[in-house]
Write an enzyme that holds these catalytic residues in place. Sequence first.
Site, short mmCIF file in Angstrom:
data_model
loop_
_atom_site.label_atom_id
_atom_site.label_comp_id
_atom_site.label_asym_id
_atom_site.label_seq_id
_atom_site.Cartn_x
_atom_site.Cartn_y
_atom_site.Cartn_z
N GLU A 269 -4.68 -96.24 10.45
CA GLU A 269 -5.84 -95.83 9.75
C GLU A 269 -6.31 -96.85 8.47
O GLU A 269 -5.19 -97.60 7.93
CB GLU A 269 -5.78 -94.34 9.39
CG GLU A 269 -5.59 -93.25 10.22
CD GLU A 269 -5.71 -92.09 9.83
OE1 GLU A 269 -6.45 -91.61 8.97
OE2 GLU A 269 -5.26 -91.31 10.74
N HIS B 39 -11.24 -93.07 19.61
CA HIS B 39 -10.34 -92.25 19.21
C HIS B 39 -10.46 -90.62 19.54
O HIS B 39 -9.95 -90.22 20.25
CB HIS B 39 -9.68 -92.40 17.86
CG HIS B 39 -8.47 -91.35 17.27
ND1 HIS B 39 -7.19 -91.51 17.97
CD2 HIS B 39 -8.69 -90.25 16.91
CE1 HIS B 39 -6.55 -90.66 17.80
NE2 HIS B 39 -7.26 -89.98 17.04
N ASP C 77 -0.89 -92.15 9.26
CA ASP C 77 -1.08 -90.65 9.23
C ASP C 77 0.14 -90.32 10.47
O ASP C 77 -0.40 -89.73 11.54
CB ASP C 77 -2.33 -90.44 9.61
CG ASP C 77 -2.39 -88.75 9.71
OD1 ASP C 77 -1.41 -88.00 9.11
OD2 ASP C 77 -3.27 -88.30 10.33
N GLU D 297 -0.72 -92.93 13.59
CA GLU D 297 -2.20 -92.96 13.62
C GLU D 297 -2.50 -94.17 12.39
O GLU D 297 -2.15 -94.11 11.33
CB GLU D 297 -2.75 -91.77 12.97
CG GLU D 297 -2.56 -90.62 14.17
CD GLU D 297 -3.48 -89.48 13.92
OE1 GLU D 297 -4.16 -89.15 13.00
OE2 GLU D 297 -3.70 -88.76 15.03
N LYS E 32 1.35 -82.95 10.63
CA LYS E 32 1.01 -84.00 9.90
C LYS E 32 1.46 -84.02 8.43
O LYS E 32 1.70 -85.26 8.03
CB LYS E 32 -0.56 -84.07 9.63
CG LYS E 32 -1.54 -84.02 10.91
CD LYS E 32 -1.76 -85.18 11.59
CE LYS E 32 -2.91 -85.23 12.72
NZ LYS E 32 -3.15 -86.42 13.10
N TYR F 12 -2.92 -76.23 16.01
CA TYR F 12 -4.06 -76.55 15.39
C TYR F 12 -5.10 -75.63 15.74
O TYR F 12 -6.32 -75.96 15.01
CB TYR F 12 -4.32 -78.19 15.75
CG TYR F 12 -5.17 -78.18 17.12
CD1 TYR F 12 -6.36 -78.51 17.06
CD2 TYR F 12 -4.47 -78.18 18.15
CE1 TYR F 12 -7.29 -78.76 18.15
CE2 TYR F 12 -5.12 -78.08 19.39
CZ TYR F 12 -6.75 -78.56 19.52
OH TYR F 12 -7.33 -78.78 20.45
N GLN G 193 1.43 -80.29 16.44
CA GLN G 193 0.15 -80.25 16.29
C GLN G 193 -0.83 -79.45 17.36
O GLN G 193 -1.55 -78.85 17.19
CB GLN G 193 -0.37 -81.70 16.41
CG GLN G 193 -2.03 -81.89 16.05
CD GLN G 193 -2.30 -83.50 16.26
OE1 GLN G 193 -1.64 -84.44 16.38
NE2 GLN G 193 -3.60 -83.57 16.34
CA CA Z 1 -5.19 -88.89 11.08
#
Ligand code: CA
Length: 374
Positions: free
Chosen positions: A177, A108, A209, A175, A229, A220, A216
């Site tokens: 996870e 990733h 997520d 996301e 997020k 970021y 983002q």
């Molecule tokens: Ca994440």
Amino acid sequence: MNDAALFGLTNLPYGVYSLPGTAPRVATRLGDDVVDLALLLDDDVFARPSLNAFMAQGRRRWDEVRTAIRSALADGLPADGVHPIADVTMHLPFEVADYVDFYASEHHASNLGRLFRPDSPDPLMPNWRHLPVSYTGRSGSVVVSGTDVVRPCGQRLPAGESAPTFGPSARLDIEAELGFVVGTGNAMGSTITTDDVEDHLFGVALFNDWSARDIQAWEYVPLGPHLGKSFASTLGAWITPLAALDAARIDVPGQVPAPQGYLAMDPPWGLDIGLEVWLNGELISSPPYATTYWSPAQMLAHLTANGAPTRTGDLFASGTVSGPELDEVGSLIERGKGFLEDGDEVVLRATAPGANGTRIGLGEAAGRIRKAHA
Ligand code: CA
């Protein structure tokens, strides 16, 4: 394999349920039923709306309770305190204290590096193979599976423009996870070593997520993800105890360079958990957590390496789980076929080897996208 078979006596996850008009209480799940633990074990620590008080009792107690539950259910379900899962409301299973999200999957991190920094010769940053990279997120926006997610608004820089605009995210992503739950923490100034992790780590749940890629990408630099997020993260309703995953332990992928001493593990262990991403009822990806570079023990040891305290209810997530293949990626941006539309529903599922040749399931993490507030 149907859902009920994945929740047998070798699984026994913990969750918090309620019936209409009653206060939430702690339960375990057997098949398609929830079993009230305060009634089953005659213990008031479970007559509470979260797992925190039980988790704070520590590992010896976790092991005793798991044995007691298995014993109490060995001959079948009790007469009282059992409800079909379809009849109950599931709640966030614990009060989330601090929340940290790692970035532990090499596949990733490499895929995202190529997308976010196309001109960089190495998709991984120089620190990535030396430490489990992470950022601190917002625990207050962790929601239980089944909670709708409102499309976030924020600043984003349209392609070819020099000034940002404000509005609904047009690149809303997932996301896939795993979230790891700290049962008992460490005092400020102390550390949790990789050998000690099993005394502190209570369990595992699926975690989505949700990520607004356009917000983002603009925000970021240089301090990391924030509003792209923090609008919502979805946690599965059932926490699978670490003890249920003994049979899922495997070696971690080769780590080069060798981790520094405080990140070394003897023996190294990761978890063979197979994730699935379902979009509107269609299986679109199967991310293998087994391919993840940094292990849960290394993440928790790293979290406390500077003497930072952790506490009951701390949540740390793996970062997006992606395998090497296109049908193993844990986010839509890596898949390259577009982002989430209003009304889309994403369901994360996962299974792992359980004791005695069984297969166990993690509780799903589901959420549906609602249109942005005007
Ligand atoms: Ca994440």
